[in-house]
Design a protein around this motif. Structure first.
Motif, PDB file in Angstrom:
ATOM      1  N   ASP A 177     -10.751   1.236   5.215  1.00 42.26           N
ATOM      2  CA  ASP A 177     -10.109   0.922   3.946  1.00 42.26           C
ATOM      3  C   ASP A 177      -8.816   0.139   4.154  1.00 42.26           C
ATOM      4  N   LEU A 178      -8.040   0.508   5.171  1.00 43.11           N
ATOM      5  CA  LEU A 178      -6.806  -0.222   5.457  1.00 43.11           C
ATOM      6  C   LEU A 178      -7.113  -1.663   5.827  1.00 43.11           C
ATOM      7  N   LYS A 179      -8.174  -1.858   6.607  1.00 42.58           N
ATOM      8  CA  LYS A 179      -8.567  -3.218   6.985  1.00 42.58           C
ATOM      9  C   LYS A 179      -9.030  -4.012   5.755  1.00 42.58           C
ATOM     10  N   GLN A 180      -9.709  -3.344   4.815  1.00 39.57           N
ATOM     11  CA  GLN A 180     -10.099  -4.006   3.579  1.00 39.57           C
ATOM     12  C   GLN A 180      -8.872  -4.444   2.786  1.00 39.57           C
ATOM     13  N   GLY A 181      -7.891  -3.549   2.679  1.00 38.41           N
ATOM     14  CA  GLY A 181      -6.681  -3.909   1.956  1.00 38.41           C
ATOM     15  C   GLY A 181      -5.962  -5.083   2.593  1.00 38.41           C
ATOM     16  N   PHE A 182      -5.879  -5.081   3.919  1.00 39.47           N
ATOM     17  CA  PHE A 182      -5.252  -6.198   4.623  1.00 39.47           C
ATOM     18  C   PHE A 182      -6.031  -7.492   4.378  1.00 39.47           C
ATOM     19  N   GLY A 183      -7.338  -7.373   4.266  1.00 32.76           N
ATOM     20  CA  GLY A 183      -8.172  -8.554   4.074  1.00 32.76           C
ATOM     21  C   GLY A 183      -7.925  -9.289   2.774  1.00 32.76           C
ATOM     22  N   ARG A 184      -7.250  -8.641   1.789  1.00 34.17           N
ATOM     23  CA  ARG A 184      -6.935  -9.345   0.541  1.00 34.17           C
ATOM     24  C   ARG A 184      -5.855 -10.393   0.778  1.00 34.17           C
ATOM     25  N   LEU A 185      -5.101 -10.291   1.886  1.00 33.51           N
ATOM     26  CA  LEU A 185      -3.849 -11.027   2.038  1.00 33.51           C
ATOM     27  C   LEU A 185      -4.033 -12.456   2.536  1.00 33.51           C
ATOM     28  N   ILE A 186      -4.747 -12.622   3.642  1.00 33.57           N
ATOM     29  CA  ILE A 186      -4.888 -13.932   4.276  1.00 33.57           C
ATOM     30  C   ILE A 186      -6.316 -14.412   4.043  1.00 33.57           C
ATOM     31  N   GLY A 196      -2.034   6.863  14.844  1.00 30.71           N
ATOM     32  CA  GLY A 196      -1.618   5.575  14.296  1.00 30.71           C
ATOM     33  C   GLY A 196      -2.124   4.397  15.100  1.00 30.71           C
ATOM     34  N   ARG A 197      -2.264   4.566  16.429  1.00 35.90           N
ATOM     35  CA  ARG A 197      -2.755   3.489  17.275  1.00 35.90           C
ATOM     36  C   ARG A 197      -4.168   3.070  16.878  1.00 35.90           C
ATOM     37  N   PHE A 198      -4.991   4.079  16.513  1.00 39.25           N
ATOM     38  CA  PHE A 198      -6.358   3.804  16.087  1.00 39.25           C
ATOM     39  C   PHE A 198      -6.364   2.939  14.819  1.00 39.25           C
ATOM     40  N   LEU A 199      -5.451   3.230  13.913  1.00 39.43           N
ATOM     41  CA  LEU A 199      -5.363   2.461  12.675  1.00 39.43           C
ATOM     42  C   LEU A 199      -4.834   1.054  12.924  1.00 39.43           C
ATOM     43  N   LEU A 200      -3.820   0.943  13.772  1.00 43.47           N
ATOM     44  CA  LEU A 200      -3.290  -0.384  14.090  1.00 43.47           C
ATOM     45  C   LEU A 200      -4.338  -1.252  14.779  1.00 43.47           C
ATOM     46  N   ALA A 257     -13.795  12.316  13.317  1.00 41.81           N
ATOM     47  CA  ALA A 257     -15.140  11.770  13.152  1.00 41.81           C
ATOM     48  C   ALA A 257     -15.364  11.103  11.801  1.00 41.81           C
ATOM     49  N   LEU A 258     -14.582  11.477  10.782  1.00 44.21           N
ATOM     50  CA  LEU A 258     -14.853  10.960   9.440  1.00 44.21           C
ATOM     51  C   LEU A 258     -13.611  10.417   8.741  1.00 44.21           C
ATOM     52  N   SER A 259     -12.564  11.237   8.591  1.00 42.30           N
ATOM     53  CA  SER A 259     -11.394  10.809   7.820  1.00 42.30           C
ATOM     54  C   SER A 259     -10.730   9.575   8.419  1.00 42.30           C
ATOM     55  N   LEU A 260     -10.498   9.600   9.724  1.00 40.81           N
ATOM     56  CA  LEU A 260      -9.777   8.508  10.370  1.00 40.81           C
ATOM     57  C   LEU A 260     -10.557   7.193  10.335  1.00 40.81           C
ATOM     58  N   PRO A 261     -11.847   7.170  10.681  1.00 40.53           N
ATOM     59  CA  PRO A 261     -12.593   5.901  10.568  1.00 40.53           C
ATOM     60  C   PRO A 261     -12.631   5.355   9.144  1.00 40.53           C
ATOM     61  N   LEU A 262     -12.797   6.230   8.145  1.00 43.42           N
ATOM     62  CA  LEU A 262     -12.817   5.750   6.761  1.00 43.42           C
ATOM     63  C   LEU A 262     -11.473   5.152   6.369  1.00 43.42           C
ATOM     64  N   ALA A 263     -10.376   5.792   6.783  1.00 44.69           N
ATOM     65  CA  ALA A 263      -9.050   5.253   6.482  1.00 44.69           C
ATOM     66  C   ALA A 263      -8.841   3.911   7.170  1.00 44.69           C
ATOM     67  N   ALA A 264      -9.306   3.788   8.409  1.00 44.20           N
ATOM     68  CA  ALA A 264      -9.160   2.529   9.140  1.00 44.20           C
ATOM     69  C   ALA A 264      -9.892   1.394   8.440  1.00 44.20           C
ATOM     70  N   VAL A 310       0.869  -1.181   0.000  1.00 46.28           N
ATOM     71  CA  VAL A 310       0.000   0.000   0.000  1.00 46.28           C
ATOM     72  C   VAL A 310       0.901   1.223   0.000  1.00 46.28           C
ATOM     73  N   ASP A 311       0.709   2.110  -0.972  1.00 46.04           N
ATOM     74  CA  ASP A 311       1.676   3.204  -1.127  1.00 46.04           C
ATOM     75  C   ASP A 311       1.571   4.238  -0.014  1.00 46.04           C
ATOM     76  N   ARG A 312       0.370   4.436   0.541  1.00 44.26           N
ATOM     77  CA  ARG A 312       0.216   5.384   1.639  1.00 44.26           C
ATOM     78  C   ARG A 312      -1.108   5.109   2.346  1.00 44.26           C
ATOM     79  N   LEU A 313      -1.259   5.673   3.529  1.00 51.60           N
ATOM     80  CA  LEU A 313      -2.503   5.477   4.266  1.00 51.60           C
ATOM     81  C   LEU A 313      -3.689   5.966   3.432  1.00 51.60           C
ATOM     82  N   PRO A 314      -4.767   5.186   3.396  1.00 57.73           N
ATOM     83  CA  PRO A 314      -5.870   5.500   2.472  1.00 57.73           C
ATOM     84  C   PRO A 314      -6.860   6.530   3.003  1.00 57.73           C
ATOM     85  N   PHE A 315      -6.365   7.689   3.372  1.00 58.98           N
ATOM     86  CA  PHE A 315      -7.266   8.762   3.769  1.00 58.98           C
ATOM     87  C   PHE A 315      -8.023   9.265   2.537  1.00 58.98           C
TER      88      PHE A 315
END
Length: 685
Positions: free
Chosen positions: A624-633, A655-659, A615-622, A585-590
C-alpha cells in the motif's frame, strides 16, 4: 485467430514471438506509429518478451512493472500477435475505457492488423434495462427505496438517450449524475431480469454486449466480472466465452475482489429489493403469491435483531459511517444464532409459505414471459444463503456483520483464504485460460513474489520484476518529520494538533497540488476540517463530496488544490506534472485489526506458529505504501515529495522492509529540504 477463438479476425501467419521486443525499439513499429509521444523503455521490451514466452509456454506469469514501464502496451502486443482470444481484466472501469478507446487501437495500428472485434464488457448494472424503463414510464415499476419521485427532466433525458444509444452503457449518458439513484432502479442487474423469457430480450443491451463478447477477438472487463465469469452460478448464462489468454491488470487488487466475489451475503437492501420486485412481478403477472406481501415485515425484524446484537452483545457501535464490523467466531456462534433465532425463524417461515407455489411456477410455467420466475429464483437463492449462514460454522470461512454506508448491517461469510479457490478455478491445470499474466506496479515485496503467490494460490509460475525507468533519486524526496508523537488515538484537537501543524506547513511549502491520504475516513474528515480552518488561498477537496472522477477532474484543473482522501485514492490515479507535487500520508498503512476478515486471517497464521505481523500485516503495508508513492512520479519531468507523518519507518526494525519496498529515494527529516526540492521543481518548470 485459433483455438478457443476460432473464426476470429486476427490473421494467421508465421510465429512472431521472437520479434516482439523489436516493436518497442527506437524506430520500431510502435515508435513509428506514435511518433514523438513514444519513449523507448528497455523494461517494456523485456516485459513484452516475457509475456510472449508465457503465451508460447502456456504458463502463469507474474510481472511487477514499476511506474512508467509501459506495462499496458507490453501485454497487449504479444497477446495480439499470438492470434488467440484474449481477456483483459482490470481494476477499474476507467482503465477499461482507456484500453478500448486508446491503447488497443494504437497497438493494433502499430502491428498493421485489421480492425479487431474488441468488446468493453461491464457488469449488468452499467446498462439500461429497456423492460424496467418501460415499466417506469407506465408507472408499473416500484423504485429503489430512497429514490423519490423521478424528476421529469431526468426521465426525458434518459428517454431521448434510450432511443439513440446503441450500447445502453450509462457512461454515455450526459446530463444525469452517475450516482443518481434512479439509475439503479432501471439498470440491467437484479431480480427483474427475465433472460430469454423477456419480451424485449432481442433488444436487451446486456444480452447484446455478451453476444458480441462471444465473437470478439479481445474482451476488456474488470476483475469482479472475470471472477464471476469463470465461476458462474448453476444454470446461468456464461458471462465470458472460452478464451486462451487472460491478463489481470492491477493484480494486487485480485485478492480483495476474490474475497468479495466468493462471499455469501444477506442484507436488508437485498431483501427489500426482492420484496419490491416481487410486488411488481405479482402485479404484472396477475398472480397472488401466498405471504408475498409480508416479506418486508418478516425481513425487517431479522435485520433489526442483527443491529441489536451489535449494540447489546458485541460491544456497541458508533453512529453513522464509523460503525464497526463484528466477527462471529466459533465461540460466539451458538450465542449469536440463539439471539437471532426467533426473528430468523419468522423470516424463514414466511419464505417457506411462498416457496412451494414459487417452485411449482418455476417448474411448470411454459409461457415465454413470466415476471415472477427471475424474482422467485433470486428469493430462493437468498433463502439458501440464509440457511448456510446460520448452519454450524465452517473453520475455513469467516462469519461477520458488516455495515453499509448507511450503517445498516449485513450478514456475510467470507473465505478465510481465497488462494485454494483461485488455484482451482483460475491458476490450476484446468484453468480457463492456457496462459495467464498478472501485472501491477506492486506485486512483489523486498523478498520477492512469494507473498502474492501464497495469497492467490499460484503454484508454478514465471516471474519478472522491473524497476521504474524514472530517476527517483533526483525526482523524488521522502520526508519523515522529527519529534512527532506516536500516531494519535484520541479525537481531541490537542491530540491531532502536531499532525495538523505538519500538514499546514507542507501545504504552504508547495504551490502545486497535494494529496492528503488518510488511513481512515474518520481522520480524513478531522484533518480536512482542521486544516481548512488555517490554510487560506487553496481549494480544499474532500472524498465523498463528489464522485471520484469529478474530484480528480477538478484537482487537475486547479493545479494547486488539496485533496483529502482515503485508501481508494492510493491507486489508479494518474496526475502527472505540478498538478500533483506532494503526497502526504498520515500514518503507515497497516490494515485495521478491527476488520474481521483480516483479523481472522491473522489468527489463522498465528495458529500455525508464524507471525501474522511479518507474514501478512507488513507485506500489505509495504504494497500500500508503494501504491501511495506511485501517485507521485508519473513522468520523467515530475518532481515531488512523499511526506510520511510518523517515524516508525525509521525507528522500528521492520522499517527497513518498508523502505526497501520503495524505489531508491533520498530521505530527509528537515522541512527546509522539502522547500528546496520543490523550489528546484518551480525553477525547472
Amino acid at each position: 485467430m485459433t483455438d478457443a477463438a476460432s473464426g476470429g479476425r486476427i490473421p494467421s501467419g508465421p510465429d512472431r514471438h521472437s520479434g516482439v521486443g523489436a516493436l518497442f525499439a527506437p524506430g520500431g513499429a510502435i515508435a513509428r506509429t506514435l511518433g514523438g509521444t513514444f519513449e523507448p523503455r528497455p523494461g517494456q521490451a523485456r516485459m513484452a518478451e516475457a509475456v510472449a514466452d508465457a503465451i508460447a509456454g502456456e504458463q502463469v506469469l507474474l510481472v511487477e512493472a514499476g511506474t512508467g514501464t509501459g506495462k499496458t502496451f507490453a501485454y497487449i502486443a504479444p497477446g495480439l500477435m499470438a492470434r488467440k482470444r484474449m481477456v483483459i481484466a482490470t481494476g477499474t472501469r476507467a482503465l477499461q475505457d482507456q484500453l478500448v478507446g486508446k491503447d488497443l487501437p494504437q497497438i493494433t495500428a502499430a502491428l498493421g492488423l485489421p480492425a479487431l472485434a474488441v468488446v468493453n464488457l461491464k457488469g449488468a448494472s452499467n446498462y439500461l434495462c429497456k423492460f424496467k424503463f418501460a415499466q417506469l414510464r407506465t408507472g408499473q415499476l416500484e423504485l429503489e427505496m430512497g429514490t423519490g419521485r423521478p424528476n421529469s427532466l431526468v426521465l426525458r433525458q434518459i428517454g431521448e438517450w434510450s432511443e439513440e444509444t446503441a450500447t445502453g452503457d450509462f457512461a454515455e449518458l450526459t446530463g444525469v449524475s452517475p450516482d443518481d439513484p434512479l439509475l439503479s432502479s432501471i439498470d440491467g442487474s437484479g431480480d427483474m431480469c427475465h433472460g430469454q423469457r423477456c419480451e424485449l430480450y432481442s433488444e436487451c443491451h446486456v444480452t447484446k454486449v455478451r453476444r458480441e463478447a462471444a465473437e470478439a477477438d479481445v474482451i476488456v472487463t474488470n476483475q469482479a466480472l472475470y471472477l464471476a465469469g469463470i465461476s458462474p452460478q448453476p444454470g446461468a448464462e456464461p458471462l465470458l466465452p472460452a478464451h486462451d489468454l487472460a491478463v489481470i491488470d492491477e493484480a494486487h487488487q485480485l485478492e480483495g475482489f476474490a474475497s468479495s466475489a466468493f462471499s455469501i451475503e444477506v442484507s436488508r437492501s437485498r431483501w427489500r429489493r426482492i420484496a419490491r420486485n416481487l410486488r411488481t412481478a405479482s402485479q404484472l403477472s396477475g398472480t397472488r403469491i401466498p405471504a408475498g406481501g409480508g416479506l418486508d415485515n418478516a425481513a425487517d425484524p431479522f435485520f433489526n435483531r442483527l443491529e441489536r446484537y451489535v449494540r447489546d452483545v458485541a460491544g456497541g457501535a458508533d453512529d453513522g459511517p464509523y460503525r464497526r464490523q463484528v466477527v462471529i467466531d466459533a465461540a460466539a456462534h451458538e450465542g449469536f444464532v440463539g439471539f437471532i433465532s426467533e426473528a430468523a425463524a419468522g423470516l424463514i417461515s414466511t419464505i417457506d409459505a411462498m416457496k412451494r407455489s414459487l417452485e411449482e411456477r418455476i417448474e411448470t410455467e411454459n409461457s415465454q414471459f413470466d415476471p415472477l420466475i427471475p424474482v422467485a429464483s433470486n428469493l430462493l437463492a437468498q433463502h439458501e444463503a440464509l440457511h448456510r449462514l446460520l448452519d454450524d460454522p465452517d473453520p475455513e470461512w469467516v462469519l461477520h456483520l458488516q455495515p453499509d454506508r448507511q450503517g445498516r448491517y449485513a450478514l456475510l461469510s467470507t473465505p478465510l483464504s481465497v488462494g485454494p479457490i483461485l488455484e482451482a478455478q483460475m491458476f490450476g491445470p484446468t484453468r480457463p485460460a492456457t496462459a495467464v499474466t498478472l501485472t501491477s506496479a506492486t506485486l512483489a515485496t523486498a523478498h520477492g513474489f512469494g507473498f502474492t503467490r501464497e495469497r492467490l494460490g499460484i503454484g508454478e509460475a514465471d516471474e519478472l520484476a522491473l524497476e521504474s525507468p524514472f530517476d527517483h533519486e533526483r525526482q523524488a524526496l521522502l520526508y519523515v518529520p522529527r519529534d512527532l508523537p506516536p500516531p494519535a488515538v484520541g479525537d481531541e484537537r490537542g491530540a491531532l494538533a502536531p499532525v495538523v501543524d505538519q500538514i499546514v506547513d507542507l501545504i504552504s511549502a508547495s504551490d502545486g497540488g497535494v494529496f492528503v491520504l488518510c488511513t481512515s475516513r474518520r481522520r480524513m474528515l478531522q484533518y480536512h476540517e482542521l486544516v481548512a480552518e488555517r490554510a487560506a488561498g487553496r481549494t480544499f477537496l474532500l472524498q465523498g463530496r463528489a464522485s471520484p472522477a469529478a474530484l480528480i477532474s477538478r484537482f487537475r484543473r486547479e493545479r494547486n488544490a488539496v485533496l483529502f482522501a482515503t485508501k481508494s485514492f492510493w491507486q489508479g490515479v494518474d496526475i502527472p506534472g505540478r498538478a500533483l507535487s506532494m503526497v502526504i500520508v498520515d500514518r503507515l498503512p497497516f490494515p485495521s485489526p478491527a476488520e474481521p476478515v483480516f483479523a481472522a486471517r491473522c489468527r489463522a497464521i498465528d495458529a500455525e506458529g508464524r507471525s501474522s505481523f511479518i507474514a501478512l500485516s507488513l507485506p500489505l503495508a509495504a504494497m500500500d505504501l508503494k501504491q501511495g508513492f506511485g501517485r507521485l512520479i508519473r513522468s520523467r519531468r515530475d518532481r515531488g515529495v512523499l511526506a510520511l507523518l510518523e517515524d516508525r519507518i525509521l525507528t522500528r526494525r521492520y522499517g527497513r522492509f518498508l523502505l526497501d519496498a520503495l524505489p531508491a529515494v533520498p530521505v530527509t527529516r528537515e522541512i527546509s529540504k522539502v522547500r528546496a526540492h520543490l523550489a528546484r521543481t518551480r525553477g525547472q518548470s
